[in-house]
Scaffold this motif. Structure first.
Motif: not given
Lengths: 495, 517
Positions: B415-430
């Protein structure tokens, strides 16, 4: 009859005597304000006799009446609600009844209906039950049609008359069947027969169901609710408030006593019937209320739903149920008086104002009135700081305590549905105010523009009750707890 | 102690004055609101100082406590308690409240008094939520904050406010009612066990529940709090509400109200049902991960700047859910940090988004672009908060997300590995938001004013707080550490077995279900 009996009956005797005096006073001289004040004082003085009567309570006066804490509490509720209705009526009638002809009997009928309500709260016998029921119903019938020159009140009165007759017919037939099987007319004796018998006699059960249907008709529980919206809409608004509060509170008081003494909740068929009525009432009331464009009709449907909640609490059985029901009914009376009170006051300024459009942006033109309505609606929706929240809390607590999970879930789902229409009305209050119509000056009486001090005072009283019970309900809870233990004690102690 | 009541009562009592203040001058309500909130900040700082001395000397779970009887019939009392967690959140509430008032300075021009009256009432309710340790009182405040928020949206909201306010109120109210039933059930179970109903936190903590009952009650608590947080599938009210509410209200909603849900999880859900938690943990953490990824994906697709920030907010809340149920102290510390950091960063972002909307009368990013040269101050600060939101190291959000991921890894690595993808996506949308709004070709050539000094100063202060907490998070972490310690201990089943099992004969203790990492 001893002196003690008279003391115990003093509230009923007092109000009866005052009704007679009011009638004579009207015959002597017609004067609207004087009669209104007199009727108000009659109720006030009757309230003052309650503590005196309480010194002898609990007491069985003849076989017909029982004066105990339960009865006295409901008497207090009924009388205070009646006083608020009288205070609201005065201005309303002044505006609506321009010909000033025969307004005064209105107050006499109101006192008589209240008298019937008081009898119902103490009734422990078929005769007193039926007398109270009829006195309340007939007086209300004439009150609903009191504005006899209009179409809607007359229509409503006819509908209510038909309802009353139907309810009475079913009730009488049911009582006859109960008497046939048990040979007794007191609630307690009727119940004893079943407790001793091995199985419940079919005719007895049939009679009981008929009686309960009669009561449901009066309470406006679905599927016996057809009359409610029409009558609520057509009746003069103070009378609508009276119908929603006094008339229902009295019937609930009777139902509680009847249920306790007969032992209704030990009978599975009755429990099933009540569960069904509760769910159907909640769903019907709330779903139909979603589509209303008329404030009085909306409140009518919401009252159907609210008595569904009351039934959920009642079904829990035992002391917590009686407490929850009583608390809920008191709270419901306060918030109904608040909501209908605002409609009354607003309508007292020329023409009934029932439609949603009339309330558009009311907060910006009449902040106090709109705030009062918003408070009542939030209370009906069960939002904290208002009494409605504590009422709903009580009902949920009773249901959870008895393990009625499905009914509690139904109650919750319905509360959420009901939020929708309460919020719709509140949104309307805070909407943009329409441009004032370019009415030629002088058409509206300047005196009719503002609420008088009587209405301001009564609405202020109701608002403070709603807030007080929402923030510090403990004194009332203790009072109800005493009265309920009283109710149960009398039921147990009687031979 | 009176100070706790003062924290709640100062905003609530100032509210009517703010309303009346309208008659004196246009800025009087704003000044009254600012004054009341500043006093609250000072009071909270004083309590922090006082609390740390208490903490150093003595024990007891609450730094400060106040207990007054309210409804003895039901065992309800006015019981307030302050510990590190509530202290940090109250400070955050008052600070974000000040930001909201300043953000509304030019935005709200009609019915100024009433607006600030509602803001103060809502904030008073939120502070009550953070202080109440009687469950009935907690629920009372939980609902009290709702009505003023609702009125803020329907009176001052944008075009679609009606729909948005309905959705907001009905979703949260449905969740709340489920919560209420669970609270009542707990109190009545206490009555069955001891003969006396009680809503008190300490009493209910001692209650031992059958595993079946605990599971249902925990589910009800979860629903109540997840709606507010929000986590999917209960999140659909949020984008509409955040977008349609006036900027000040959005800042309060995103910065503070969302935190009440997280607070409820930490304060009530986890400690009250430690046994049931172990069963539901994978599901709830899964919901957290779904929330992180799904909301981030939706955020990438938004053209409405406020909706973008709203979805990013859901995504960040996923980290809180993930960390809260990981069961390690490190992750819980990260949750607290994330709550504060997210409050500050979304507060800032919504303030800037609101400023843009006020200037261009639109939230559509396609109609913006190239604003860097027009509004340099606004653009710089937006870049700063975008970076904070995407988790740039050195800023507070990074600490929060990093601690959550780091602390959760031992229990749920996948789950943590999947969640850390969220930080990448945060970079994209921000960065996408920055790109479309401030860079590129200028669409709208109307001259607009840049951020005024007061607003700029406020945003700068939030930015400085972000940098400070990003570089030196110790004050917050050490304040909440005792609370988190106890929380971790509570989830270890050995901690609950000291209650006599004969209290409820039917209850069974699940001692073997929690695997300590």
């Amino acid at each position: 009859m001893t002196l003690q009996d008279f003391i115990a009956l003093s509230p009923i005797l007092n109000l009866g005597a005052f009704s007679l005096v009011t009638m004579l006073a009207i015959a002597y001289q017609r004067h609207h304000a004087r009669i209104a004040v007199f009727a108000f004082l009659s109720c006030l003085l009757t309230v003052a006799t309650l503590p005196w009567a309480a010194t002898t309570a609990p007491r069985t006066v003849t076989v017909l009446l029982v004066v105990d804490g339960h009865a006295l509490l409901y008497m207090g509720l009924i009388l205070i609600a009646a006083m608020v209705v009288i205070a609201l009526s005065y201005r309303y009638l002044n505006v609506q009844f321009r010909e000033r002809e025969g307004v005064e009997e209105y107050y006499l009928l109101l006192l008589l209906a209240t008298f019937g309500g008081l009898v119902l709260t103490t009734a422990a016998h078929f005769i007193s039950f039926f007398l109270g029921f009829e006195l309340l119903g007939l007086s209300l019938c004439s009150l609903i049609g009191y504005l006899r020159t209009r179409r809607h009140p007359l229509e409503a009165a006819v509908k209510y008359l038909l309802l009353s007759i139907t309810a009475s017919a079913l009730l009488l037939f049911g009582l006859a069947l109960l008497y046939f099987e048990s040979g007794a007319m007191t609630f307690h004796a009727v119940g004893t027969i079943v407790k001793q018998a091995q199985s419940v006699p079919a005719l007895w059960l049939g009679g009981l169901v008929l009686v309960l249907v009669g009561i449901s008709l009066k309470l406006g529980l679905a599927p016996f609710h057809m009359w409610v919206p029409d009558v609520y809409q057509g009746a003069p608004t103070p009378i609508t408030a009276y119908l929603a509060t006094v008339s229902k509170a009295a019937v609930v008081a009777l139902l509680l006593r009847f249920a306790t003494e007969v032992g209704l909740l030990d009978l599975p068929p009755v429990v099933h019937l009540f569960s069904l009525l509760a769910v159907v009432s909640m769903v019907t009331g709330n779903v139909l209320a979603l589509m209303q464009e008329n404030v009085k009709r909306l409140l009518a449907y919401s009252s159907i739903a609210h008595f569904g909640y009351v039934l959920v609490a009642l079904l829990a059985g035992g002391p917590p149920a009686a407490e929850a029901v009583t608390f809920y009914v008191i709270v419901y009376c306060a918030m109904s008086l608040g909501a209908f009170g605002v409609v009354t006051v607003y309508s007292s300024e020329g023409g009934d104002k029932n439609r949603f459009e009339d309330y558009q942006g009311l907060f910006w033109t009449r902040p106090w009135l709109a705030a009062m309505l918003a408070l009542s609606l939030l209370s009906l929706a069960g939002i904290p700081v208002t009494a409605g929240f504590i009422g709903k809390f009580y009902a949920i607590a009773a249901g959870v305590d008895a393990g009625l999970w499905w009914l509690v879930l139904a109650l919750i789902a319905n509360s959420v549905i009901s939020l929708y229409y309460y919020l719709r009305l509140i949104v309307t209050l805070f909407g943009e105010a329409p441009e004032p119509a370019a009415a030629p000056p002088g058409q509206v009486e300047p005196s009719a523009q503002r609420a008088g001090w009587t209405t301001a005072f009564s609405l202020g009283f109701v608002a403070s009750v709603i807030l007080m019970l929402g923030v510090y309900p403990n004194p009332l809870m203790e009072l109800i707890r005493d009265s309920v233990s009283n109710l149960l004690m009398v039921a147990v102690r009687r031979p | 102690m009176m100070a706790l009541w003062l924290l709640i009562l100062i905003p609530i009592l100032a509210a009517p004055f703010a309303w009346m203040g309208q008659q004196w001058s246009r800025s009087a309500p704003r000044l009254i609101a600012l004054g009341a909130l500043s006093v609250d900040v000072l009071l909270a700082l004083f309590l922090w100082n006082y609390g740390s001395s208490v903490q150093a000397s003595g024990h007891g779970s609450w730094l400060v406590e106040s207990h007054i009887s309210w409804i003895p019939r039901w065992g309800i009392s006015l019981h307030l308690g302050l510990d590190g967690l509530s202290l940090i959140l109250i400070l955050l509430t008052a600070v974000i409240g000040i930001v909201a008032v300043i953000a509304s300075w030019t935005d709200i021009q009609s019915r100024v008094g009433l607006f600030h009256c509602h803001v103060l009432l809502a904030l008073g309710g939120v502070i009550g939520v953070f202080l109440a340790i009687d469950l009935f009182l907690f629920f009372f405040f939980w609902e009290v904050m709702l009505v003023p928020m609702y009125l803020l949206i329907i009176i001052w909201g944008h075009a679609q406010r009606r729909r948005a306010s309905f959705k907001f109120f009905m979703f949260t109210q449905a969740g709340s009612l489920v919560l209420l039933v669970a609270i009542v059930a707990l109190a009545l179970l206490h009555q069955q066990a001891t003969g006396q109903p009680s809503f008190d936190y300490a009493d209910l903590m001692k209650l031992s529940l059958s595993s079946e009952m605990a599971r249902w009650l925990m589910l009800a608590f979860l629903i109540g709090f997840l709606v507010k947080l929000p986590a999917p599938p209960f999140h659909t009210w949020l984008p509409d509400t955040y977008a349609e509410a006036p900027t000040g209200a959005t800042i309060i909603l995103a910065g503070i109200l969302a935190k009440t849900g997280a607070y409820g999880l930490l304060r009530f859900t986890i400690p009250l049902f430690p046994e049931a938690m172990s069963e539901l943990t994978p599901i709830v953490m899964g919901l957290g991960v779904v929330g992180i990824l799904y909301a981030a994906l939706l955020a990438c697709a938004q053209t409405d700047i406020k909706r973008l920030v709203a979805y990013s907010s859901i995504s960040h809340m996923g980290f809180i859910l993930l960390g809260a149920f990981a069961g390690t102290e490190l992750a819980l510390q990260g949750v607290v940090m994330q709550m504060v950091a997210h409050g500050l960063s979304t507060g800032g972002l919504f303030m800037l988004a609101g400023a843009l909307e006020e200037r261009y009368q639109t939230r559509d990013m396609n109609q913006m672009g190239g604003l860097w040269s027009v509004t340099p101050r606004l653009a710089t600060m937006a870049l700063f908060f975008a970076c904070a939101s995407l988790g740039l190291p050195g800023l507070a959000n990074f600490i929060g997300e990093f601690l959550v991921l780091f602390g959760s890894y031992p229990t749920q690595p996948i789950m943590v590995i999947l969640a850390s993808l969220g930080m990448v996506m945060a970079a994209i949308y921000s960065l996408g938001m920055m790109q479309r709004t401030f860079f590129g070709r200028q669409q709208d050539t109307r001259p607009v004013p840049d951020l005024p000094n007061v607003a700029f100063g406020t945003v700068l202060v939030i930015a400085l707080l972000q940098v400070w907490l990003g570089l030196y998070p110790k004050p917050i972490l050490s304040t909440t550490q005792p609370v988190m310690d106890r929380l971790v201990q509570a989830t270890v089943p050995a901690a609950v077995t000291h209650h006599p099992p004969e209290l409820i004969p039917s209850s069974t203790f699940l001692t073997s279900h929690v695997s300590t990492p």
